[in-house]
Enzyme design. Structure first.
Site, mmCIF file in Angstrom:
data_model
loop_
_atom_site.group_PDB
_atom_site.id
_atom_site.type_symbol
_atom_site.label_atom_id
_atom_site.label_comp_id
_atom_site.label_asym_id
_atom_site.label_seq_id
_atom_site.Cartn_x
_atom_site.Cartn_y
_atom_site.Cartn_z
ATOM 1 N N GLY A 295 0.807 -1.224 0.000
ATOM 2 C CA GLY A 295 0.000 0.000 0.000
ATOM 3 C C GLY A 295 0.835 1.267 0.000
ATOM 4 O O GLY A 295 0.387 2.318 0.437
ATOM 5 N N LYS B 131 3.109 0.883 -5.097
ATOM 6 C CA LYS B 131 3.806 0.080 -6.099
ATOM 7 C C LYS B 131 3.109 0.211 -7.452
ATOM 8 O O LYS B 131 3.751 0.357 -8.482
ATOM 9 C CB LYS B 131 3.791 -1.386 -5.646
ATOM 10 C CG LYS B 131 5.058 -2.085 -5.966
ATOM 11 C CD LYS B 131 5.144 -3.489 -5.395
ATOM 12 C CE LYS B 131 4.160 -3.861 -4.354
ATOM 13 N NZ LYS B 131 3.489 -5.127 -4.571
ATOM 14 N N GLU C 255 4.344 -6.090 -12.032
ATOM 15 C CA GLU C 255 4.171 -5.775 -10.617
ATOM 16 C C GLU C 255 3.866 -7.057 -9.851
ATOM 17 O O GLU C 255 2.864 -7.728 -10.096
ATOM 18 C CB GLU C 255 3.020 -4.779 -10.436
ATOM 19 C CG GLU C 255 2.749 -4.468 -8.981
ATOM 20 C CD GLU C 255 1.622 -3.459 -8.773
ATOM 21 O OE1 GLU C 255 1.108 -2.900 -9.777
ATOM 22 O OE2 GLU C 255 1.242 -3.237 -7.620
ATOM 23 N N THR D 157 14.254 -1.380 5.132
ATOM 24 C CA THR D 157 14.587 -1.569 3.716
ATOM 25 C C THR D 157 15.802 -2.480 3.569
ATOM 26 O O THR D 157 15.855 -3.336 2.685
ATOM 27 C CB THR D 157 14.834 -0.198 3.046
ATOM 28 O OG1 THR D 157 13.641 0.561 3.175
ATOM 29 C CG2 THR D 157 15.184 -0.338 1.580
ATOM 30 N N GLN D 158 16.772 -2.303 4.479
ATOM 31 C CA GLN D 158 17.953 -3.189 4.417
ATOM 32 C C GLN D 158 17.527 -4.653 4.577
ATOM 33 O O GLN D 158 17.993 -5.534 3.866
ATOM 34 C CB GLN D 158 18.937 -2.825 5.516
ATOM 35 C CG GLN D 158 19.525 -1.428 5.371
ATOM 36 C CD GLN D 158 20.466 -1.090 6.527
ATOM 37 O OE1 GLN D 158 21.150 -1.950 7.040
ATOM 38 N NE2 GLN D 158 20.473 0.166 6.930
ATOM 39 N N CYS E 103 -24.550 1.725 -13.144
ATOM 40 C CA CYS E 103 -24.922 0.316 -12.977
ATOM 41 C C CYS E 103 -26.019 0.153 -11.908
ATOM 42 O O CYS E 103 -27.173 0.395 -12.206
ATOM 43 C CB CYS E 103 -23.686 -0.528 -12.685
ATOM 44 S SG CYS E 103 -23.938 -2.241 -13.153
ATOM 45 N N GLN F 191 -30.019 1.086 -12.051
ATOM 46 C CA GLN F 191 -31.109 0.158 -11.734
ATOM 47 C C GLN F 191 -31.986 0.728 -10.623
ATOM 48 O O GLN F 191 -33.219 0.670 -10.696
ATOM 49 C CB GLN F 191 -30.526 -1.194 -11.300
ATOM 50 C CG GLN F 191 -29.729 -1.880 -12.409
ATOM 51 C CD GLN F 191 -29.098 -3.194 -11.971
ATOM 52 O OE1 GLN F 191 -29.085 -3.524 -10.791
ATOM 53 N NE2 GLN F 191 -28.556 -3.940 -12.905
ATOM 54 N N HIS G 206 -20.431 0.755 -16.919
ATOM 55 C CA HIS G 206 -19.550 1.514 -16.017
ATOM 56 C C HIS G 206 -18.641 2.440 -16.832
ATOM 57 O O HIS G 206 -17.518 2.044 -17.178
ATOM 58 C CB HIS G 206 -18.661 0.555 -15.224
ATOM 59 C CG HIS G 206 -19.393 -0.245 -14.205
ATOM 60 N ND1 HIS G 206 -19.558 0.191 -12.913
ATOM 61 C CD2 HIS G 206 -19.990 -1.451 -14.281
ATOM 62 C CE1 HIS G 206 -20.229 -0.730 -12.233
ATOM 63 N NE2 HIS G 206 -20.502 -1.737 -13.038
ATOM 64 N N GLU H 119 -16.909 4.786 -15.911
ATOM 65 C CA GLU H 119 -15.700 5.183 -15.170
ATOM 66 C C GLU H 119 -14.452 4.409 -15.595
ATOM 67 O O GLU H 119 -13.340 4.911 -15.477
ATOM 68 C CB GLU H 119 -15.920 5.032 -13.656
ATOM 69 C CG GLU H 119 -16.076 3.613 -13.133
ATOM 70 C CD GLU H 119 -17.522 3.111 -13.110
ATOM 71 O OE1 GLU H 119 -18.346 3.645 -13.873
ATOM 72 O OE2 GLU H 119 -17.819 2.171 -12.342
HETATM 73 N N1 GLN Z 1 -26.017 -5.632 -8.502
HETATM 74 C C1 GLN Z 1 -26.368 -5.228 -9.820
HETATM 75 C C2 GLN Z 1 -26.321 -6.374 -10.804
HETATM 76 O O1 GLN Z 1 -25.740 -7.388 -10.555
HETATM 77 C C3 GLN Z 1 -25.477 -4.084 -10.275
HETATM 78 C C4 GLN Z 1 -24.047 -4.469 -10.402
HETATM 79 C C5 GLN Z 1 -23.135 -3.287 -10.427
HETATM 80 O O2 GLN Z 1 -23.499 -2.207 -10.007
HETATM 81 N N2 GLN Z 1 -21.928 -3.478 -10.888
HETATM 82 O O3 GLN Z 1 -26.881 -6.281 -11.881
#
Ligand code: GLN
EC number: 6.3.4.2
Length: 557
Positions: A14, A17, A141, A191-192, A386, A390, A515, A517
């Site tokens: 943590g 790396k 890694e 570290t040594q 996601c 829903q 997603h 992101e």
């Molecule tokens: N739990 C929901 C599903 O399985 C949404 C999954 C999520 O948000 N990645 O469809």
């Protein structure tokens, strides 16, 4: 000849790396080389999908649908390239292959042994990743820290690779130098010891990356050099930074990239970190805040709050904010608090936008829906990812369409109105309790409808985004929800799967089944996050204006 750089950890985990791997990669890329990065997780789990995010951090999904470690996300963000399944391995995966090969008689009747067959499989995988990416440099890694039983076989693989091609393999030890409060002095001894432990695995580090709160001074650098058998120029100071994106710049100041090239007898083909530098400057130039609330459940662990479970979401918000010269202020609100104290949802009025990220299970969902209702009714920008999409659909079905007991099948199967339900192909897998890798995973195309927020944001008709979920929008309710005002702005190309929902007459209310992101990069922020932040920044500006006009003088930002 392709080169391999193994990055191993000493003292404790943590300490960055993953960021070191990604940053070394970014620098070498800037010198004109093709780079890829491989992550080795010492867990027996076959993928990261079955691990609790609080324990393991975010599950990062690749284009080809692998559930990997969050470090793969860092590699993608720094290298601005897709990293595929071949670049990720766990102990479980390695053993699975060895056992399968043995069952298929691929070892020709020999006795299959942990050494050398397991390290050989590790090496085969590393080489495959190199070939797949056609990389000049492959940075590997090794998860965990030296001295753990778990990664001995991976170190053995690294040693064997070095033995067969000593000129093409080098080792970087990322180690931590604590500064105990009572002495106030930076300590090199751990570290040594770490170096001695790697030595006992037959490996001598070429570089020591000295992670610490502050920069390394001369005496400590010399000590590390003498006791760890590394020339003092190869001890790289890596102090804490306020943003991991600054790490490549710091490494450059230490001449780290050039030193690596020199060890391999190579030169920079060109020098180009200009775009990265510009991006890093934009971080410091972003002063005006944009306040984003995130409501999730994978934050708390004991006394600590972890943001790792939602790493890519947080990074995506940051990328989009910085690109608009806004300082991202992200705060975590507890979904469960909204359940026990419904009035607390009013807190959301103090934010410019709300993100509800992915999630699983029933805990906290009523609280999340309270939050969604609040921002829907109060014109606060909303981005649902996601599960966030829903639950926005369930909330809309309940409170706008009037189906009071609407729900998602994941939480309450008995509901007469399952507006989110199991995909037919997944039903059998769930019945047989085959949860591992049983979701819709990886990149799928999506077609956007004209005149919607999503289409405006992307500026294109067809997109591709990454998925990770079991449940889907139930088409039996599609027409009714549409009539009630829910806009279906994105679907699978055949129109069958609903991928994006939004609502009209709201500054920004978008929920995505995928997603986004995972595809946001610092130099290429994601269009949906950009649109969301744009809307949030407007909320902030109008609120500031309101405060100014009501008080007659500028309000404190
Ligand atoms: N739990 C929901 C599903 O399985 C949404 C999954 C999520 O948000 N990645 O469809």
């Amino acid at each position: 000849m392709p080169k391999f750089i193994f990055v191993i950890g000493g003292v404790m985990s943590g300490v960055g790396k993953g960021a070191a791997v990604a940053s070394i990669g970014r620098i070498l890329q800037g010198y004109g080389y093709r780079v890829t990065a491989v992550k080795i997780d010492p867990y027996v789990n076959v993928d990261a999908g079955t691990m609790n995010p609080i324990e393991h951090g975010e599950v990062f999904v690749t284009e080809d649908g692998d559930e990997t470690d969050q470090d793969i996300g860092n590699y993608e963000r720094f290298l601005n390239e897709n990293i595929y399944s071949v670049n990720y391995m766990t102990t479980g995966r390695v053993y699975q292959t060895v056992i399968e090969k043995e069952r298929n008689l691929e070892y020709g009747g020999r006795c299959v042994e942990v050494v050398p067959h397991v390290p050989e499989e590790v090496i085969r995988r590393i080489r495959e990743a190199q070939r797949h990416a056609k990389s000049d440099f492959t940075i590997v890694e090794v998860g965990g820290t030296v001295g753990e039983y778990q990664n001995v076989l991976f170190l053995e693989a690294a040693r064997m690779m070095h033995l067969s091609r000593p000129k093409d393999v080098l080792f970087v030890l990322v180690s931590y130098l604590p500064i105990p409060k009572n002495t106030g002095e930076m300590k090199t001894k751990p570290t040594q010891y770490a170096v001695r432990t790697v030595n006992s695995a037959g490996i001598q580090p070429d570089f020591i990356l000295a992670r610490a709160e502050c920069p390394l001074d001369g005496p400590r650098r010399r000590k590390l050099s003498v006791f760890c058998n590394v020339s003092d120029g190869d001890v790289i100071s890596a102090p804490d930074v306020d943003s991991i994106y600054k790490v490549p710049i710091n490494f450059e100041e230490e001449g780290f990239g050039r030193k690596i090239l020199k060890k391999f007898g190579l030169r920079p083909k060109h020098r180009d970190l200009a775009d990265w530098r510009k991006f890093v400057e934009s971080i410091d130039e972003s002063e005006k805040p944009v306040r984003i609330a995130m409501v999730g459940k994978y934050f708390a662990t004991g006394e600590f709050t972890l943001s790792d479970s939602y790493l890519s979401v947080i990074e995506a918000v940051k990328h989009a904010a910085w690109a608009q010269k806004r300082k991202p202020v992200i705060e975590w609100l507890s979904a469960e608090e909204f359940e026990t104290d419904p009035k607390s949802v009013q807190k959301l009025a103090g934010y410019d936008g709300l993100v509800i990220p992915g999630g699983f299970g029933g805990r906290g969902i009523e609280g999340k829906m309270r939050a969604i209702r609040f921002v829907r009714e109060n014109g606060i920008p909303y981005l649902g990812l996601c599960y966030g999409m829903q639950l926005a659909t369930v909330e809309f079905a309940r409170n706008v369409l009037g189906l009071k007991d609407a729900n998602t099948e994941e939480v309450y199967k008995e509901s007469p109105h399952l507006v989110i339900h199991t995909m037919p192909e997944q039903e059998s897998l769930i019945r047989e309790k085959r949860y591992g890798g049983s979701m819709r995973l990886g990149a799928y195309p999506c077609v956007l409808s004209a005149g919607t927020n999503a289409r405006r944001a992307y500026g294109t008709k067809e997109i591709s985004e990454r998925h990770r979920h079991r449940y889907e929008f139930n088409n039996d309710y599609r027409e009714d929800l549409k009539k009630a005002g829910l806009v279906i702005s994105g679907t699978s190309p055949d129109g069958n799967l609903v991928e994006i929902v939004e609502i009209k007459d709201h500054p920004f209310f978008v929920g995505t089944q995928f997603h986004p992101e995972f595809k946001s990069r610092p130099l290429v922020p994601h269009p949906l996050f950009m649109a969301f932040i744009r809307a949030a920044a407007k909320v902030d500006s109008s609120r500031t204006k309101l405060r100014r006009s009501s008080k007659g003088k500028p309000a404190v930002e």
